[in-house]
Enzyme design. Sequence first.
Site, PDB file in Angstrom:
ATOM      1  N   HIS A  41       0.862  -1.188   0.000  1.00 24.67           N
ATOM      2  CA  HIS A  41       0.000   0.000   0.000  1.00 24.67           C
ATOM      3  C   HIS A  41       0.894   1.233   0.000  1.00 24.67           C
ATOM      4  CE1 HIS A  41      -2.561  -3.239   1.558  1.00 24.67           C
ATOM      5  NE2 HIS A  41      -3.603  -2.538   1.177  1.00 24.67           N
ATOM      6  N   SER A  99       6.907   5.246   2.752  1.00 20.53           N
ATOM      7  CA  SER A  99       7.680   4.007   2.760  1.00 20.53           C
ATOM      8  C   SER A  99       8.346   3.676   1.423  1.00 20.53           C
ATOM      9  CB  SER A  99       6.809   2.839   3.236  1.00 20.53           C
ATOM     10  OG  SER A  99       5.603   2.747   2.514  1.00 20.53           O
ATOM     11  N   GLU A 117      -0.075   0.553  -5.479  1.00 21.27           N
ATOM     12  CA  GLU A 117      -1.028   1.581  -5.060  1.00 21.27           C
ATOM     13  C   GLU A 117      -2.247   1.477  -5.962  1.00 21.27           C
ATOM     14  OE1 GLU A 117      -3.377   4.083  -3.568  1.00 21.27           O
ATOM     15  OE2 GLU A 117      -1.502   3.648  -2.505  1.00 21.27           O
ATOM     16  N   GLY A 143      -2.930  -4.251  -3.289  1.00 21.66           N
ATOM     17  CA  GLY A 143      -1.742  -4.808  -2.671  1.00 21.66           C
ATOM     18  C   GLY A 143      -1.920  -6.223  -2.167  1.00 21.66           C
ATOM     19  N   ASP A 163       0.683  -2.335   4.840  1.00 19.18           N
ATOM     20  CA  ASP A 163       0.287  -1.136   5.582  1.00 19.18           C
ATOM     21  C   ASP A 163      -1.044  -0.611   5.042  1.00 19.18           C
ATOM     22  OD1 ASP A 163       0.261   1.248   7.015  1.00 19.18           O
ATOM     23  OD2 ASP A 163       1.634   2.262   5.624  1.00 19.18           O
TER      24      ASP A 163
END
Length: 279
Positions: A41, A99, A117, A143, A163
Site C-alpha cells: 500500500h 515508505s 497503489e 496490494g 500497511d
Amino acid sequence: MNYRHGYHAGNHADVLKHAALMLLLQHLKAKPKPFFVLDTHGGRGGYDLASAEALRAGEFRHGIARLMAAGEVPAGLVPYLAAVRAANPPGALTLYPGSPLLIAGALRPEDRLVACELHPGESAALAAALRPWRRARVETRDGYGALKGVLPPPEKRGLVLIDPPFEKPDEFETLGRALREAWKRFPQGVYLVWYPLKDRAAADAFLAGVAEGGVRDATAYELYVRAPVAGGGMTGSGVLAVNGAFALDAAMAALLPFLARTLAQGPGANGAARRIAAE
C-alpha cells in the site's frame, strides 16, 4: 478510495512503522545477496508538509518534527532520521518520505522494489517519485492481490511491508488472512505489518489469529501516545514483525520508551513488545 495519507504523514504511527522498516532494511543489507521488497500500500511516495492536507491536523508536528528536534536519540532511530533528513534541505522539514521512498533510498544496485497503489492518481504520483530508482517499479493494483502474484520472489530473500489504510470494517480479518497466506508461500521472508490501536479487542483478535494460523517468529511492537479511551480515536499503533525479531528486539527495547516519552500527547503514553509466536 477516500483515504489520503497526506493528512497523517509523519505522525506517531509513521514514526514507529518507518523506524522499524529502516532497521529491517539495514538487517537485510548486512548480507551480500540481493533482496526483494514488496510495499503493498505505497501511497503517493512523498508528502508536502506545507500542503493544506498536512497542515489541517498538523499531525507531523507531534511526530517526526518532535523527533527531529529531540537532539540525542537511540541508535535504532539513526537510519530512519538520516533518511528523512536526506529527503529535505539542510536543517528543514518540508517533505515527509513515505515508505516507498524510504525503501528505494536504501536499496543497493542489486536489490529490487515493487510498490503497489490502487488509486490511479496516487499511483501516478508514486511512479513520478520513484523514477530516479531504476530497480523500483510501481504497480497500480490491489496490494493484497500482489501478495499472491509476486511471492515467493526469485531472490529467495526479501521484505514485505503491509500497511493498509483500514477504511473497511473487516480490514483486520482481510489483513490476517492475507498475511497467513503470504507466509505459506514465502515463509523465510521478513514481514512488517502495521495496524491501528483504536479497538484493543480487534487488534488482539488479529494477533491471535496470526499465531493460530501457524505463522512463526512473530513479535508485536506497540506504541501508545496517550491512554486509550473508548471512542477516542487512534491513540496508538503497532507493527507486527515476522522473522524480524533478530533485527528489532534490542533496538526496540530502547526505542519504544524513548518514543513514548518524546511523542506523548497525554497521560498513559507507553511502548511495549510482546512475542506472538515463537520460531
